[in-house]
Design a protein around this motif. Sequence first.
Motif, PDB file in Angstrom:
ATOM      1  N   SER A  75      -2.917   1.974  -5.527  1.00 59.47           N
ATOM      2  CA  SER A  75      -3.119   2.148  -4.022  1.00 59.47           C
ATOM      3  C   SER A  75      -4.046   3.386  -3.790  1.00 59.47           C
ATOM      4  N   ARG A 101       5.960  14.286  -4.427  1.00 61.68           N
ATOM      5  CA  ARG A 101       5.641  13.353  -3.520  1.00 61.68           C
ATOM      6  C   ARG A 101       5.698  12.701  -3.755  1.00 61.68           C
ATOM      7  N   SER A 102       5.411  11.693  -4.065  1.00 60.03           N
ATOM      8  CA  SER A 102       5.346  10.396  -5.001  1.00 60.03           C
ATOM      9  C   SER A 102       6.985   9.680  -4.171  1.00 60.03           C
ATOM     10  N   ALA A 103       7.732  10.365  -4.840  1.00 56.67           N
ATOM     11  CA  ALA A 103      10.087   9.917  -4.935  1.00 56.67           C
ATOM     12  C   ALA A 103       9.863  10.149  -3.413  1.00 56.67           C
ATOM     13  N   TYR A 115       8.159   9.625  -0.541  1.00 55.01           N
ATOM     14  CA  TYR A 115       7.549   9.598   0.419  1.00 55.01           C
ATOM     15  C   TYR A 115       8.312   7.354  -0.563  1.00 55.01           C
ATOM     16  N   TYR A 116       8.685   7.181  -0.942  1.00 55.62           N
ATOM     17  CA  TYR A 116       9.550   6.504  -1.439  1.00 55.62           C
ATOM     18  C   TYR A 116      10.703   5.992  -0.639  1.00 55.62           C
ATOM     19  N   TYR A 128      10.504   5.659   2.865  1.00 51.50           N
ATOM     20  CA  TYR A 128      10.299   4.082   2.600  1.00 51.50           C
ATOM     21  C   TYR A 128      11.410   3.712   2.869  1.00 51.50           C
ATOM     22  N   GLU A 157       2.385  16.723  -7.638  1.00 54.90           N
ATOM     23  CA  GLU A 157       2.427  15.006  -6.353  1.00 54.90           C
ATOM     24  C   GLU A 157       3.424  13.715  -7.471  1.00 54.90           C
ATOM     25  N   SER A 158       4.594  14.544  -7.862  1.00 50.96           N
ATOM     26  CA  SER A 158       5.934  14.032  -8.290  1.00 50.96           C
ATOM     27  C   SER A 158       6.902  13.354  -7.093  1.00 50.96           C
ATOM     28  N   ASP A 173       3.447   0.295   3.802  1.00 46.04           N
ATOM     29  CA  ASP A 173       4.031  -0.345   3.744  1.00 46.04           C
ATOM     30  C   ASP A 173       4.059  -1.264   2.209  1.00 46.04           C
ATOM     31  N   GLN A 195      -0.030   7.363  10.777  1.00 39.88           N
ATOM     32  CA  GLN A 195       0.463   8.081   9.979  1.00 39.88           C
ATOM     33  C   GLN A 195       0.127   9.443   9.607  1.00 39.88           C
ATOM     34  N   VAL A 252      17.215  10.277  -6.125  1.00 36.80           N
ATOM     35  CA  VAL A 252      15.647  10.425  -7.383  1.00 36.80           C
ATOM     36  C   VAL A 252      14.926  10.948  -7.299  1.00 36.80           C
ATOM     37  N   ASN A 291       4.256   7.576  -9.056  1.00 35.72           N
ATOM     38  CA  ASN A 291       2.964   7.659  -9.090  1.00 35.72           C
ATOM     39  C   ASN A 291       1.819   6.499  -9.435  1.00 35.72           C
ATOM     40  N   GLN A 336       1.264  -1.171  -0.044  1.00 36.74           N
ATOM     41  CA  GLN A 336      -0.495   0.086   0.300  1.00 36.74           C
ATOM     42  C   GLN A 336       0.760   1.429   0.189  1.00 36.74           C
ATOM     43  N   PHE A 337       0.699   1.659  -0.819  1.00 33.82           N
ATOM     44  CA  PHE A 337       2.064   3.501  -1.300  1.00 33.82           C
ATOM     45  C   PHE A 337       0.544   4.671  -0.685  1.00 33.82           C
ATOM     46  N   GLY A 338       0.370   4.478   0.573  1.00 39.99           N
ATOM     47  CA  GLY A 338      -0.083   5.756   1.230  1.00 39.99           C
ATOM     48  C   GLY A 338       0.183   5.277   2.322  1.00 39.99           C
ATOM     49  N   LEU A 339      -0.140   6.743   3.694  1.00 39.04           N
ATOM     50  CA  LEU A 339       0.283   6.552   4.507  1.00 39.04           C
ATOM     51  C   LEU A 339      -0.870   6.030   5.559  1.00 39.04           C
TER      52      LEU A 339
END
Lengths: 355, 397
Positions: free
Chosen positions: B309, A271-273, A275-276, A279, A268-269, B2, A9, A294, B303, A2-5
């Motif tokens: 998700s 943000r994705s990078a 948080y990844y 992680y 948004e991009s 996760d 969190q 990245v 993205n 799951q890619f999200g808080l």
Amino acid sequence: MQFGLSESQQILKSNARKFFATECPIAEVRRIMETDTAHDKKLWRSMAEQGFLGVVFPEEAGGMGLGFVELAALAEEMGRALVPGAFLSNLFAGAALHAAGATKHLAEIASGEKTATVALLESSANWDPHAVRMPTLAGEKLFVPDAESADLIVVAARDADVPALYLVESHAVKKTLMPAMDLTRRLYKVTFDHPAAELLAKGGAARKALDHALNVVTTALCAEMTGGMQRMLDIAVEYAKTRKQFGKPIGQYQAVQHQCADMLLYTESSRSAAYYAAYTMTEGSAEARTAVSVAKAYASDACRETGNRAVQVQGGMGFTWENDTHLFYRRAKASEIAFGDATYHRERIARFVID
Amino acid sequence: MDLNLTPQELRFRNEARAWFAGNVPKDWVKRRDEEESMLGRFEYLRAWQRKLFDAGWAGISWPKDFGGRGAPVMEQVIFIEEMARAEAPPMANVIALGLIGPTIIAFGTPEQKKRYLSKMLSAEEIWCQGFSEPNAGSDLAALSTTGVLDGDHFVVNGQKCWTSYAWAADWCELVVRTDPAAPKHKGLTALLVDMHSPGVEVRGLKQMSGESEFGEIFFRDVRVPVANVVGKVNEGWGVAMGTLMHERGTFGAALQVNYRRNFNRLVEIAKRIDRSGKPASEDPVIRQKLAQCYAEIEVMRLNQLRAFSRINETGVPGPEGSIQKIFWSELNQRFQQVAMEILGPYGQLAHGSADAFDEGQWAYGYLRSRGNTIEAGTSEIQRNIIGHFVLGLPKSY
């Protein structure tokens, strides 16, 4: 997967948002940035009480023992609120102390009892720790963030050609302000003339601690940049909805609307990078260093582009001192540069994935 | 947050990985590059999809009753990542799998699901999407192909264009105007049309890349049973939007398979090609550009993962999918340009040139990428969608 808080969190993030909306509204940012150090002790104490200063540090060192995703969530909210002062430099120092095993000092940092920063760059202005030349401990460090408000300074140096990390008391060194673009954080030139110093790590251990601390602070910075981008986007969109020309809101014109769409894509991009990266840092995966680069390579360009568009969309108003955009815009440039710009991180990526 | 796989996801991943290891054809890239005819390549991919279907790998998140696996959408994501990892060929029936199948799952009758879905998965019936017309592109709701009710049939007349796979299609999801008196969004109906019906004519539309991937379809008094209406009569705009949300939001996910393979191949070439007496991969400017491509491909993947998700929670892709569409299309154009810079004079060499790298694929890829920011909704339309539907700015058109 799951890619999200997660729920906890999310709660941390929304609590942080409420906290900074109350404790550090933009009027307060403007007040604090006019002070000598742009660092407010009262705000700092409240942040310490919330546990914000020790999010990623272990509980035995007075931290919250959480992961880097939680740190990113907090940093994103701080970026959105443009929180001035020493959070990132203190995090940088804390991560170095943690990695070097200096638990006692780390506890002082995590609790907010003391603040610390890291002296890394020299006149070569190269972020690569390999570029450190200053011998133990005599010479100049440049672009040291928040050195005046810090009680402690972690210093990267060379001891007989071996990398070494030292800890010195800030009052034992000379600090000269380097007036710079970002009004919410101060940079200093720090002159070392054999101050009393504690050796934290040497050789490979010093190098490793510094590498780790750079990854930690860069991750947090990328998330903070995302928050700043989101705020610039929000300000610009709000303006585009209300400002009228030729009898219509300017946001109805595609030339304006498309600039706003680009800002969302960049935000948004990033943000994705970010948080990844956070992680992978939490997981301690081998990919983490690439993911951090990245995120920083992308966010560095994206943050600048978002700022450019936010100013442009607001026309003359966006160019005024009274409009808040320039405060975020200034921060965006400082953040783009800090811990390596896009060019620096792209070369790092090339080393990791091409060579 | 996760990204670790759950035990179930891990089992699925391992099973998929093992299957790919034993079944991915080794000759695909060579076949793709050397095969002269588009049809030859297509039949190869069709046979490959059939193999995937027989082994239970087509339609991961589609209902079990209709030939799918009934798995959560995240397993679909894992499957795509495993395909990329194994450098597996793509599937043939992409329009059905990515767009029309999900539309029928969302809007179709039980009979339609039973009739069409499993044959989409097996590639027994190939699908195309009849939306755009000569005078209705970005302004899709202005389309003028008509459907007139005659007993239990609609009689369809008109012309569609830019239709991918029209030349291979057995079926078409067609949007027609059924109520000319209603406002333009309210008089449309989505029909499932047998492309072998009398009155359907397909003509190839030769593109700047030299191929005729797209086609024009002419409908002359084509009779379509009322039972083939998807959703309700005169509510076709919502059905079409459902299809387009998939096209923007999730269709690009499978592209990372190609993008990563192309990036890795370009790095290999950069290590071989000379630049001022050194391999191009050691040139600092080239390194910057390659690293930027790597970063952007990675950001595109992330993205997509975030978007999936969200879909996993909400069930449907939203207007923010336009971000993915802009990202994959503009990224590919930048990437193809970097490839041209690395290849230098070799980049222009076309299929058939003995000196070309990869049978002229790079020259083709460069030209083909120009279409990326136009097909599936232009970048301008995507930015309008983001501006209005995501950011809440007033509608510009």
